[in-house]
Design a protein around this motif. Structure first.
Motif, PDB file in Angstrom:
ATOM      1  N   LYS A 142       0.852  -1.181   0.000  1.00  0.00           N
ATOM      2  CA  LYS A 142       0.000   0.000   0.000  1.00  0.00           C
ATOM      3  C   LYS A 142       0.889   1.232   0.000  1.00  0.00           C
ATOM      4  N   LEU A 194       1.299   5.340  -0.201  1.00  0.00           N
ATOM      5  CA  LEU A 194       0.620   6.606   0.007  1.00  0.00           C
ATOM      6  C   LEU A 194       1.614   7.723  -0.220  1.00  0.00           C
ATOM      7  N   GLU A 199       2.313  -1.632  16.911  1.00  0.00           N
ATOM      8  CA  GLU A 199       1.390  -0.677  16.300  1.00  0.00           C
ATOM      9  C   GLU A 199       0.415  -1.445  15.401  1.00  0.00           C
ATOM     10  N   SER A 248      -0.677  -0.533  12.649  1.00  0.00           N
ATOM     11  CA  SER A 248      -0.293  -0.347  11.253  1.00  0.00           C
ATOM     12  C   SER A 248       0.823   0.683  11.182  1.00  0.00           C
ATOM     13  N   ASP A 262       0.798   3.029   9.334  1.00  0.00           N
ATOM     14  CA  ASP A 262       0.146   4.318   9.096  1.00  0.00           C
ATOM     15  C   ASP A 262       0.288   5.252  10.296  1.00  0.00           C
ATOM     16  N   ILE A 263       0.288   4.665  11.494  1.00  0.00           N
ATOM     17  CA  ILE A 263       0.394   5.465  12.716  1.00  0.00           C
ATOM     18  C   ILE A 263       1.716   6.223  12.740  1.00  0.00           C
ATOM     19  N   ARG A 273       3.687   6.756  10.028  1.00  0.00           N
ATOM     20  CA  ARG A 273       3.696   7.675   8.889  1.00  0.00           C
ATOM     21  C   ARG A 273       3.034   8.986   9.276  1.00  0.00           C
ATOM     22  N   ASP A 274       1.897   8.886   9.939  1.00  0.00           N
ATOM     23  CA  ASP A 274       1.175  10.101  10.323  1.00  0.00           C
ATOM     24  C   ASP A 274       1.896  10.875  11.419  1.00  0.00           C
ATOM     25  N   ALA A 278       5.159   6.426   0.900  1.00  0.00           N
ATOM     26  CA  ALA A 278       5.351   5.547   2.050  1.00  0.00           C
ATOM     27  C   ALA A 278       4.699   4.195   1.806  1.00  0.00           C
ATOM     28  N   ASP A 279       5.463   3.138   1.987  1.00  0.00           N
ATOM     29  CA  ASP A 279       4.911   1.793   1.930  1.00  0.00           C
ATOM     30  C   ASP A 279       4.429   1.432   3.338  1.00  0.00           C
ATOM     31  N   THR A 280       3.119   1.531   3.538  1.00  0.00           N
ATOM     32  CA  THR A 280       2.545   1.248   4.857  1.00  0.00           C
ATOM     33  C   THR A 280       1.873  -0.116   4.904  1.00  0.00           C
ATOM     34  N   SER A 281       2.269  -1.007   4.010  1.00  0.00           N
ATOM     35  CA  SER A 281       1.633  -2.325   3.976  1.00  0.00           C
ATOM     36  C   SER A 281       1.973  -3.159   5.203  1.00  0.00           C
TER      37      SER A 281
END
Length: 391
Positions: free
Chosen positions: A3, A5, A80, A82, A84-85, A87-88, A112-115
């Protein structure tokens, strides 16, 4: 499938109008072409603070492209939900910071590869991640992360490697300034920033902006000798104390990075008196700095700082004075803020944080060794009119 983003990333008014309408011949003017004050970088000085330093620097104008991957370790694994946490945690605030500081000149664009978290082949503790980390171990860590990722990354300017927040053994966030390649020699990026626990614990997203500053070849302005972090510049620039009250970049570096154009800088290189009107570094437009050339390697820079923009926590707006040397290495004091208010006790935790000239406070300062005197003569809101006398 991964994934991905992306983040792309009054009375004075009348006086001012009169002043601007007066013919140039009737007012003292800068004594040199602005190019005379563009001190050349010394290529033998690591991260020299002059113009034209060449170390395959990441772009500072236009788009700075980056790729971000997330890793964990068998001994300090991710909990975590994901990536994503994380990344954000860093984005898009860091990209917004650069957009503001650069007046829109720099777009930090991060894919960002958040997979998932990619498991490193060695334990976090085994990397011995402390001050004094060798370039060899640092490079091995980066190549381990690329091996764990095991997928093609289109060439970018910067590779960001973000560990789980549980990786307390990865204590701090250094920048690798050499070319980044996989073990088989595949080129990935100009530089890499490897984040550490200090970002989560202490610095927040601004650690990304500080370290990315190094990818653009900016030096550290804090001391490497273990002295207080604010020894040279207090909290006036992100390349010094990341959590300082006034983190926006110095006008000198904004000029070097291409965020200020030559017409926004006055150059003084000969004896005499000159008059200047400066607007705050934090706002768009206007004259931003006066550079007084001392010799081919040193200059005095005068700029105005306010409590706006990225410097809302500033505790002492006014006229800031600092010296620049192109022959002093990163971490040794290439920039020194002049303490124009000695004995004040400072503010926000550092003696230098109130080192500004103001109209109604200390309004004049002389650098005796250089034969330079700077005086505040008037203000218009947050703009300052100054005279500079050079013996």
């Amino acid at each position: 499938m991964a994934k991905l983003l992306s983040f792309a990333g009054s009375a004075w008014a009348i006086v001012s109008a009169i002043l601007t309408s007066v013919s140039a011949a009737s007012l003292p003017q800068p004594r040199a072409d602005v190019s005379a004050c563009k001190l050349k970088a010394n290529q033998s000085v690591y991260l020299s603070a002059g113009f034209g330093y060449d170390l395959n620097c990441a772009p500072s104008v236009g788009t700075l492209s980056a790729f971000m991957i997330f890793v964990d370790f068998s001994d300090q694994s991710a909990t975590e939900s994901s990536p994503d946490i994380l990344r954000d945690f860093f984005l898009p605030a860091a990209a917004d910071w650069y957009s503001t500081s650069s007046y829109g000149a720099l777009d930090l664009s991060v894919t960002a590869d958040t997979s998932r978290f990619y498991r490193m082949p060695a334990t976090a503790v085994s990397y011995n991640w402390e001050r004094g980390l060798t370039a060899e171990v640092h490079e091995r860590y980066i190549q381990d992360a690329l091996a764990a990722y095991n997928a093609t990354i289109p060439p970018v300017d910067v590779l960001y490697i973000v560990p789980t927040a549980n990786a307390s053994a990865i204590t701090y966030s250094p920048t690798f300034v050499g070319d980044v390649r996989t073990r088989d020699g595949t080129y990935v990026a100009r530089k890499s920033v490897t984040f550490g626990y200090d970002g989560y614990r202490t610095w927040g997203f601004l650690v990304l902006n500080h370290e990315t500053g190094h990818t653009m070849c900016l030096p550290d302005y804090y001391p490497y000798n273990g002295s207080a972090t604010g020894l040279f510049i207090g909290g006036w620039d992100l390349m010094g104390l990341i959590s300082g009250p006034s983190p926006d970049y110095f006008a000198w570096d904004k000029w070097r990075l291409g965020w200020l154009v030559d017409s926004q800088v006055d150059c003084v290189a000969e004896p005499g008196q000159t008059s200047h009107v400066l607007s705050p570094v934090e706002v768009v437009g206007g004259k931003k700095a006066v550079v007084v050339k001392h010799n081919d390697t040193e200059a005095l820079v005068i700029e105005v700082r306010s409590s706006t923009g990225l410097d809302t926590k500033s505790c002492a707006a006014g006229v800031l004075l600092y010296t620049v040397s192109t022959i002093i290495e990163t971490g040794e004091g290439p920039v020194n803020v002049l303490n124009v208010t000695p004995g004040s006790g400072g503010c926000a935790g550092d003696e230098l944080n109130d080192a500004t000239l103001t109209l109604n406070g200390i309004n004049s300062y002389t650098i005796a060794d250089w034969g330079v005197k700077v005086t505040v003569v008037a203000t218009n809101g947050e703009d300052f009119k100054l005279t500079i006398d050079v013996l």
